[in-house]
Design an enzyme around this catalytic site. Structure first.
Site, PDB file in Angstrom:
ATOM      1  N   SER A  19       6.060  -2.308  21.410  1.00 17.76           N
ATOM      2  CA  SER A  19       6.663  -3.418  20.667  1.00 17.76           C
ATOM      3  C   SER A  19       7.895  -2.989  19.875  1.00 17.76           C
ATOM      4  CB  SER A  19       5.645  -4.026  19.699  1.00 17.76           C
ATOM      5  OG  SER A  19       4.582  -4.623  20.396  1.00 17.76           O
ATOM      6  N   HIS A  50       8.429  -7.553  24.149  1.00 18.78           N
ATOM      7  CA  HIS A  50       8.102  -6.919  25.424  1.00 18.78           C
ATOM      8  C   HIS A  50       8.864  -7.653  26.534  1.00 18.78           C
ATOM      9  CE1 HIS A  50       4.658  -4.360  24.072  1.00 18.78           C
ATOM     10  NE2 HIS A  50       4.697  -5.221  23.076  1.00 18.78           N
ATOM     11  N   HIS A  72      -1.516  -6.387  27.481  1.00 19.77           N
ATOM     12  CA  HIS A  72      -2.563  -6.008  26.538  1.00 19.77           C
ATOM     13  C   HIS A  72      -3.867  -6.710  26.879  1.00 19.77           C
ATOM     14  CE1 HIS A  72       1.338  -5.632  24.484  1.00 19.77           C
ATOM     15  NE2 HIS A  72       0.791  -4.677  23.752  1.00 19.77           N
ATOM     16  N   TYR A  74      -5.767  -8.147  24.810  1.00 19.02           N
ATOM     17  CA  TYR A  74      -5.898  -9.374  24.022  1.00 19.02           C
ATOM     18  C   TYR A  74      -5.166 -10.564  24.635  1.00 19.02           C
ATOM     19  CZ  TYR A  74      -1.359  -8.042  21.929  1.00 19.02           C
ATOM     20  OH  TYR A  74      -0.053  -7.678  21.708  1.00 19.02           O
ATOM     21  N   GLU A  75      -4.387 -10.322  25.689  1.00 17.83           N
ATOM     22  CA  GLU A  75      -3.749 -11.429  26.397  1.00 17.83           C
ATOM     23  C   GLU A  75      -4.712 -12.086  27.384  1.00 17.83           C
ATOM     24  OE1 GLU A  75       0.607 -10.692  27.432  1.00 17.83           O
ATOM     25  OE2 GLU A  75      -0.085  -8.654  27.013  1.00 17.83           O
ATOM     26  N   ALA A 102       3.841   0.798  19.067  1.00 13.56           N
ATOM     27  CA  ALA A 102       3.961   0.503  17.647  1.00 13.56           C
ATOM     28  C   ALA A 102       2.559   0.589  17.058  1.00 13.56           C
ATOM     29  CB  ALA A 102       4.541  -0.896  17.440  1.00 13.56           C
ATOM     30  N   MET A 194      -3.113  -1.505  19.438  1.00 18.83           N
ATOM     31  CA  MET A 194      -3.876  -2.342  20.367  1.00 18.83           C
ATOM     32  C   MET A 194      -3.499  -2.066  21.821  1.00 18.83           C
ATOM     33  SD  MET A 194      -3.431  -5.913  18.247  1.00 18.83           S
ATOM     34  CE  MET A 194      -3.616  -5.944  16.470  1.00 18.83           C
ATOM     35  N   SER A 195      -3.093  -0.845  22.117  1.00 13.94           N
ATOM     36  CA  SER A 195      -2.625  -0.566  23.476  1.00 13.94           C
ATOM     37  C   SER A 195      -2.821   0.896  23.837  1.00 13.94           C
ATOM     38  CB  SER A 195      -1.134  -0.921  23.597  1.00 13.94           C
ATOM     39  OG  SER A 195      -0.349  -0.034  22.813  1.00 13.94           O
ATOM     40  N   ASN A 218       4.107  -0.037  10.247  1.00 15.40           N
ATOM     41  CA  ASN A 218       3.546  -0.687   9.057  1.00 15.40           C
ATOM     42  C   ASN A 218       2.370   0.143   8.553  1.00 15.40           C
ATOM     43  OD1 ASN A 218       2.419  -2.140  11.707  1.00 15.40           O
ATOM     44  ND2 ASN A 218       0.765  -2.047  10.192  1.00 15.40           N
ATOM     45  N   HIS A 230       3.653  -9.555  13.013  1.00 20.72           N
ATOM     46  CA  HIS A 230       4.198  -8.922  14.218  1.00 20.72           C
ATOM     47  C   HIS A 230       5.718  -8.798  14.131  1.00 20.72           C
ATOM     48  CE1 HIS A 230       4.285  -7.570  18.352  1.00 20.72           C
ATOM     49  NE2 HIS A 230       5.221  -8.463  18.618  1.00 20.72           N
TER      50      HIS A 230
END
Length: 252
Positions: A19, A50, A72, A74-75, A102, A194-195, A218, A230
């Protein structure tokens, strides 16, 4: 654009950008591009930051494929679907893979905008791209030690801050709670995202040499008085991507 340019180049190295890091590809120079939608089994990401394409570039006269963005879990995809791009890169002849992402900083000694070289990971996703059979693979040295040393030496020469640490992967898409971050810190995690982990597992199963770098965009939940967005992740990734580009060029 036709797949032919990528096949003819016979690249042995690929980079996956996370990201906000998509501009790294532009800074390397683009010779050809291929949309994810043009690759069987692969579709464009639905996540801002992306771009969803492969680009062919040259680093010191060496062909390199750069994946701008990733899919991902979560998609709504399976771990096998998420890693279709890794199998495509392997089919092109790629043997060495650099994965970037990220991530939220958990280690209090790190800072937002810093880079972290991944030494190991915690798979908290509850799944694997190898599901479906007895696909047993050794994961005791997932992130290549020799390559890690090369990145550390390059960072020293470039006077760049490059931390080392453990990356924890969670499902998302919601950010973690402060209690979950405390749990991960107890487990030894230095950063969270998350990846990456499904791609690493798939790459190692295919015999690819792997390196991983997290851009710390962050602070993880509960470490600072903040609300996570995000847009902030993308913004910090874009502003700090120049250091990542310098590091990649030096190592390659």
């Amino acid at each position: 654009m036709s797949l032919t340019a990528f096949e003819n180049a016979r690249p042995e190295v690929a980079i996956v950008l996370g990201s906000g890091l998509g501009e790294v590809a532009e800074s390397l120079g683009i010779e050809a591009e291929l949309s994810y939608a043009e690759v069987p089994g692969l579709t464009a990401s639905t996540v801002p930051g992306h771009a969803g394409r492969f680009v062919l570039t040259q680093v010191k006269n060496r062909p390199v494929v750069v994946a701008q963005g990733r899919r991902h879990l979560y998609e709504g995809l399976s771990a096998y679907e998420v890693t279709a791009g890794i199998r495509f890169l392997h089919s092109l002849g790629v043997k060495e893979l650099i994965l970037t992402n990220a991530a939220g900083a958990i280690n209090a000694g790190f800072g937002v905008g810093d880079l972290m070289l991944i030494t190991d990971h915690l798979n908290l996703l509850g799944t694997s791209p190898l599901l479906g059979g007895p696909n047993f693979h050794d994961m005791s040295a997932v992130y290549d030690p020799a390559w890690r040393e090369a990145f550390l030496q390059a960072a020293t020469q470039l006077d760049l801050t490059l931390h080392q640490g453990v990356y924890a992967a969670t499902l998302g898409p919601q950010y973690e709670t402060p209690a979950e971050i405390r749990m991960m810190r107890t487990l030894g995690a230095d950063a969270v995202g998350m990846s990456t982990v499904p791609e690493v597992i798939q790459a190692r199963a295919l015999g690819m040499r792997v390196a991983g770098i997290s851009m710390l965009t962050n602070w993880a939940a509960g470490l600072k008085d903040q609300t996570l967005h995000h847009a902030e992740v993308v913004s910090v990734g874009q502003s700090a991507g120049a250091n990542l580009t310098r590091l990649l060029k030096s190592v390659l």
